[in-house]
Design an enzyme around this catalytic site. Structure first.
Site, PDB file in Angstrom:
ATOM      1  CB  ALA A 136     -49.985 -20.323 -20.783  1.00  0.00           C
ATOM      2  CG  ASP A 137     -48.645 -20.172 -14.134  1.00  0.00           C
ATOM      3  OD1 ASP A 137     -49.802 -20.096 -13.695  1.00  0.00           O
ATOM      4  OD2 ASP A 137     -47.653 -19.719 -13.534  1.00  0.00           O
ATOM      5  CB  THR A 138     -46.596 -15.636 -16.928  1.00  0.00           C
ATOM      6  OG1 THR A 138     -47.070 -15.995 -18.228  1.00  0.00           O
ATOM      7  CG2 THR A 138     -45.421 -14.676 -17.085  1.00  0.00           C
ATOM      8  N   GLY A 167     -44.543 -20.769 -19.083  1.00  0.00           N
ATOM      9  CA  GLY A 167     -44.594 -22.176 -19.431  1.00  0.00           C
ATOM     10  C   GLY A 167     -45.933 -22.487 -20.072  1.00  0.00           C
TER      11      GLY A 167
END
Length: 215
Positions: A88-90, A125
Site C-alpha cells: 500500500a501507499d498513501t 492505493g
C-alpha cells in the site's frame, strides 16, 4: 474506489486461502492487518521520488499514483509459495498539488497552513499479488480542516510539539491530528490511516484469494 486497469498484470490466479504477507513498515497498517487474520510482515525498497517523477511525466491523474507505487512495491519482493502479498501507499492531494513528506518543521508548518479552511484528498492505493498475478486499486477520502483564525498558530505549535508530521504525507497522521483540526471526513477513515481494510477484504474475496470471514 476504482480498479486501475492500466496497472494490471495478468497471470494465473489460484483459488484458496493464502499465507498473507504485508509489505509495509507502517505500524498502523500492520495493526489493521489483524482484521485479515495472521500475517507476516516485510518491507520493499523502492525509489519513491524517482518513480513519482516518472509517473507524473507519463500520467496526469494524481489519484492513481499510490496504486502505481504500491504495484512497484509488490513487484520488488519475492512471493513465497502459496502466499498473498499486500502492499500500500498513501498520498495527500490539495487541488492539483501533491503534498509529500516534509523534511523540516518549517515544511510541516507550511503544509499544515495550506490545508486550513480547505478540503483535500487522502488517497491510498493497494496491490494484491498472488505469484505472478497482480491487482492494483485506489481508494480516497476527503478531509476538511478547520480554520481557527486567531487560534491557528498556537494550535499548530502545540500539535507539532506533541505529535508532529515529519515523514508523513501532508505533514500529519489522521489519528494524531483529528482532535486538533479536523472538521469533517467524507469517506473511509482507514483509507486516511493508510490501508482501506474493508476494500482489501472485498477485493480478496472477489478474487477468490481469501474467505471474507476468515479470522
Amino acid at each position: 474506489m476504482k480498479f486501475i486497469s492500466e496497472f494490471e498484470t495478468l497471470g494465473e490466479m489460484e483459488i484458496g486461502e493464502k499465507e498473507i504477507h504485508l509489505i509495509s513498515a507502517s505500524p498502523r497498517r500492520r495493526e489493521m492487518m489483524k482484521y485479515l487474520g495472521p500475517a507476516h510482515f516485510g518491507t520493499a525498497t523502492i525509489d519513491e521520488g524517482r518513480l513519482t517523477k516518472i509517473y507524473r511525466e507519463e500520467h496526469k491523474n494524481l489519484e492513481d499514483l499510490p496504486a502505481y507505487l504500491s504495484l512497484k512495491k509488490a513487484l520488488a519482493v519475492q512471493a513465497p509459495p502459496n502466499s498473498l502479498i499486500v502492499t500500500a501507499d498513501t498520498v495527500v492531494i490539495l487541488g492539483d498539488t501533491l503534498l509529500g513528506k516534509p523534511h523540516s518543521q518549517k515544511e510541516e508548518e507550511d503544509m499544515l497552513r495550506s490545508l486550513f479552511g480547505k478540503k483535500h484528498k487522502v488517497v491510498t492505493g493497494f496491490t494484491l499479488r498472488d505469484g505472478q498475478s497482480f491487482r492494483a486499486y485506489t481508494a480516497y477520502s476527503i478531509v476538511e480542516f478547520v480554520e481557527y483564525k486567531e487560534y491557528l498558530e498556537p494550535e499548530i505549535k502545540k500539535y507539532l510539539a506533541q505529535r508532529g508530521g515529519k515523514g508523513k504525507a501532508g505533514a500529519y497522521g489522521i489519528q494524531d491530528i483529528h482532535p486538533y483540526f479536523i472538521r469533517c471526513i467524507y469517506g473511509d477513515y482507514n483509507t486516511i490511516v493508510g490501508l482501506p481494510i474493508t476494500a482489501v477484504r472485498e477485493k480478496l474475496h472477489e478474487n477468490g484469494w481469501i474467505n471474507p470471514w476468515q479470522k
